[in-house]
Scaffold this motif. Structure first.
Motif, mmCIF file in Angstrom:
data_model
loop_
_atom_site.group_PDB
_atom_site.id
_atom_site.type_symbol
_atom_site.label_atom_id
_atom_site.label_comp_id
_atom_site.label_asym_id
_atom_site.label_seq_id
_atom_site.Cartn_x
_atom_site.Cartn_y
_atom_site.Cartn_z
ATOM 1 N N ALA A 32 2.146 3.600 3.817
ATOM 2 C CA ALA A 32 1.134 3.541 2.766
ATOM 3 C C ALA A 32 0.597 2.135 2.524
ATOM 4 N N PHE A 33 1.106 1.137 3.274
ATOM 5 C CA PHE A 33 0.738 -0.240 2.974
ATOM 6 C C PHE A 33 0.318 -0.980 4.243
ATOM 7 N N PRO A 34 -0.698 -1.833 4.126
ATOM 8 C CA PRO A 34 -1.106 -2.638 5.287
ATOM 9 C C PRO A 34 0.047 -3.520 5.753
ATOM 10 N N VAL A 35 0.013 -3.891 7.005
ATOM 11 C CA VAL A 35 1.072 -4.727 7.587
ATOM 12 C C VAL A 35 1.007 -6.136 6.997
ATOM 13 N N GLY A 36 2.172 -6.715 6.716
ATOM 14 C CA GLY A 36 2.252 -8.085 6.245
ATOM 15 C C GLY A 36 1.984 -8.224 4.764
ATOM 16 N N VAL A 37 2.009 -9.485 4.298
ATOM 17 C CA VAL A 37 1.700 -9.803 2.904
ATOM 18 C C VAL A 37 0.196 -9.988 2.786
ATOM 19 N N PRO A 38 -0.462 -9.290 1.875
ATOM 20 C CA PRO A 38 -1.921 -9.384 1.781
ATOM 21 C C PRO A 38 -2.390 -10.750 1.295
ATOM 22 N N GLU A 39 -3.578 -11.115 1.697
ATOM 23 C CA GLU A 39 -4.193 -12.342 1.206
ATOM 24 C C GLU A 39 -4.532 -12.187 -0.275
ATOM 25 N N PRO A 40 -4.560 -13.296 -1.033
ATOM 26 C CA PRO A 40 -4.967 -13.214 -2.438
ATOM 27 C C PRO A 40 -6.302 -12.494 -2.585
ATOM 28 N N SER A 41 -6.395 -11.642 -3.581
ATOM 29 C CA SER A 41 -7.587 -10.837 -3.895
ATOM 30 C C SER A 41 -7.645 -9.540 -3.110
ATOM 31 N N PHE A 42 -7.023 -9.443 -1.925
ATOM 32 C CA PHE A 42 -7.089 -8.206 -1.156
ATOM 33 C C PHE A 42 -5.911 -7.306 -1.501
ATOM 34 N N GLY A 43 -6.212 -6.038 -1.815
ATOM 35 C CA GLY A 43 -5.147 -5.080 -2.073
ATOM 36 C C GLY A 43 -4.166 -5.599 -3.113
ATOM 37 N N GLY A 79 -2.435 -8.133 -3.031
ATOM 38 C CA GLY A 79 -2.442 -9.585 -3.135
ATOM 39 C C GLY A 79 -3.047 -10.075 -4.440
ATOM 40 N N CYS A 80 -3.824 -9.215 -5.114
ATOM 41 C CA CYS A 80 -4.452 -9.602 -6.375
ATOM 42 C C CYS A 80 -3.416 -9.807 -7.481
ATOM 43 N N LEU A 81 -2.207 -9.313 -7.295
ATOM 44 C CA LEU A 81 -1.178 -9.405 -8.327
ATOM 45 C C LEU A 81 -0.562 -10.794 -8.419
ATOM 46 N N GLY A 82 -0.774 -11.621 -7.424
ATOM 47 C CA GLY A 82 -0.205 -12.966 -7.447
ATOM 48 C C GLY A 82 1.302 -12.942 -7.289
ATOM 49 N N ARG A 83 1.961 -13.986 -7.814
ATOM 50 C CA ARG A 83 3.408 -14.125 -7.696
ATOM 51 C C ARG A 83 4.085 -13.392 -8.860
ATOM 52 N N LEU A 84 4.606 -12.227 -8.583
ATOM 53 C CA LEU A 84 5.334 -11.453 -9.590
ATOM 54 C C LEU A 84 6.728 -12.038 -9.764
ATOM 55 N N PRO A 134 15.311 4.940 1.211
ATOM 56 C CA PRO A 134 14.831 3.586 0.922
ATOM 57 C C PRO A 134 14.948 2.691 2.148
ATOM 58 N N GLY A 135 13.910 1.930 2.411
ATOM 59 C CA GLY A 135 13.915 1.055 3.583
ATOM 60 C C GLY A 135 12.801 0.041 3.485
ATOM 61 N N ARG A 136 12.091 -0.189 4.594
ATOM 62 C CA ARG A 136 11.050 -1.212 4.649
ATOM 63 C C ARG A 136 9.933 -0.929 3.648
ATOM 64 N N ARG A 137 9.431 -2.000 3.048
ATOM 65 C CA ARG A 137 8.372 -2.002 2.035
ATOM 66 C C ARG A 137 8.893 -1.539 0.674
ATOM 67 N N PHE A 138 10.148 -1.074 0.616
ATOM 68 C CA PHE A 138 10.760 -0.714 -0.666
ATOM 69 C C PHE A 138 11.938 -1.628 -0.977
ATOM 70 N N LEU A 139 12.873 -1.745 -0.041
ATOM 71 C CA LEU A 139 14.031 -2.612 -0.236
ATOM 72 C C LEU A 139 13.793 -4.027 0.287
ATOM 73 N N ALA A 140 12.834 -4.208 1.155
ATOM 74 C CA ALA A 140 12.557 -5.520 1.742
ATOM 75 C C ALA A 140 11.159 -5.496 2.363
ATOM 76 N N PRO A 200 5.083 -5.067 0.148
ATOM 77 C CA PRO A 200 3.642 -5.153 0.425
ATOM 78 C C PRO A 200 2.892 -6.033 -0.578
ATOM 79 N N PHE A 201 3.598 -6.987 -1.198
ATOM 80 C CA PHE A 201 2.997 -7.929 -2.137
ATOM 81 C C PHE A 201 3.802 -9.226 -2.045
ATOM 82 N N ASP A 202 3.333 -10.261 -2.720
ATOM 83 C CA ASP A 202 4.006 -11.550 -2.685
ATOM 84 C C ASP A 202 5.264 -11.489 -3.553
ATOM 85 N N ALA A 203 6.429 -11.438 -2.918
ATOM 86 C CA ALA A 203 7.698 -11.363 -3.648
ATOM 87 C C ALA A 203 8.397 -12.720 -3.723
ATOM 88 N N SER A 204 7.717 -13.776 -3.297
ATOM 89 C CA SER A 204 8.368 -15.082 -3.227
ATOM 90 C C SER A 204 8.719 -15.645 -4.599
#
Length: 219
Positions: free
Chosen positions: A80-91, A93-98, A139-145, A148-152
């Motif tokens: 359900a999610f594009p590959v990688g971490v989205p660029e700011p503003s896209f998808g 990525g608009c959420l910023g650093r949560l 539970p696995g990829r995109r849920f546990l690790a 699909p957003f900036d988790a840093s």
């Protein structure tokens, strides 16, 4: 048709998408800019259609996003999610650093991921809420690790993990141990880890990966 309609609706503040989304346009770049959007709700299928929507939406930084991922027995949450971490503003990525994330899963209720703008947001509405519904709860990829957003910037994570049902055997089983290590390595600013409920096999599986990661302040 959907993207053309949205391109002519740039002043939208609330967007709710439901039903089946045709995947025949996958790979075509539309880049719809919705600069006034405040709330996005997606409840469409198949999961790959959601990824197509997210990869083409450009949205402002302050957003509330709710996604329901409905999967058949052959589909997984990560589709359900594009590959990688989205660029700011896209998808997403608009959420910023949560700063805070809550993960809940169980066989009857599926996968539930909530993420908050601030680490101490206990009563506030999450900036992001994702519900994964499937006959098979895994539970696995995109849920546990590999989120699909900036988790840093995540500083606190709450885990409430019950059992799940494995696709290959139809029985309750445990989370693969490597996911715990990938989770912890993907959260460089993590200070607080709360485990509120978990199958004891998963709890034991988490112990060894925990010993290989140093949390910045508190466990």
């Amino acid at each position: 048709v959907l993207f053309k309609l949205l391109q002519n609706s740039s002043h939208l503040e609330t967007l709710s998408l439901r039903g089946s989304f045709d995947r025949t346009g996958e790979g075509i770049i539309h880049h719809v800019h919705l600069s006034n959007l405040k709330t996005l709700q997606i409840d469409t299928f198949p999961p790959a259609g959601i990824a197509n929507i997210l990869s083409n939406l450009m949205m402002p930084a302050v957003m509330l996003i709710t996604i329901q991922v409905s999967m058949d027995i052959t589909e997984t949450f990560e589709l359900a999610f594009p590959v990688g971490v989205p660029e700011p503003s896209f998808g997403l990525g608009c959420l910023g650093r949560l700063q805070r994330m809550v993960l809940f899963w169980s066989a009857p209720h599926g996968l539930n991921l909530r993420a908050y703008a601030n680490a101490d947001d206990d009563l506030c509405t999450p900036a992001l809420s994702i519900q994964g519904i499937n006959m098979v709860t895994e539970p696995g990829r995109r849920f546990l690790a590999d989120w699909p957003f900036d988790a840093s910037g995540i500083q606190a994570i709450d885990i409430c993990g019950d059992y799940f049902i494995a696709m290959d055997c139809g029985e309750h089983t445990q989370v693969e141990r490597h996911w715990w290590l990938e989770m912890l390595q993907g959260l460089p600013e993590l200070k607080v880890l709360r485990v509120m409920a978990m199958d004891e096999r998963d709890a034991f599986g988490m112990i060894e990966p925990l010993s290989r990661v140093t949390l910045s302040e508190t466990l």
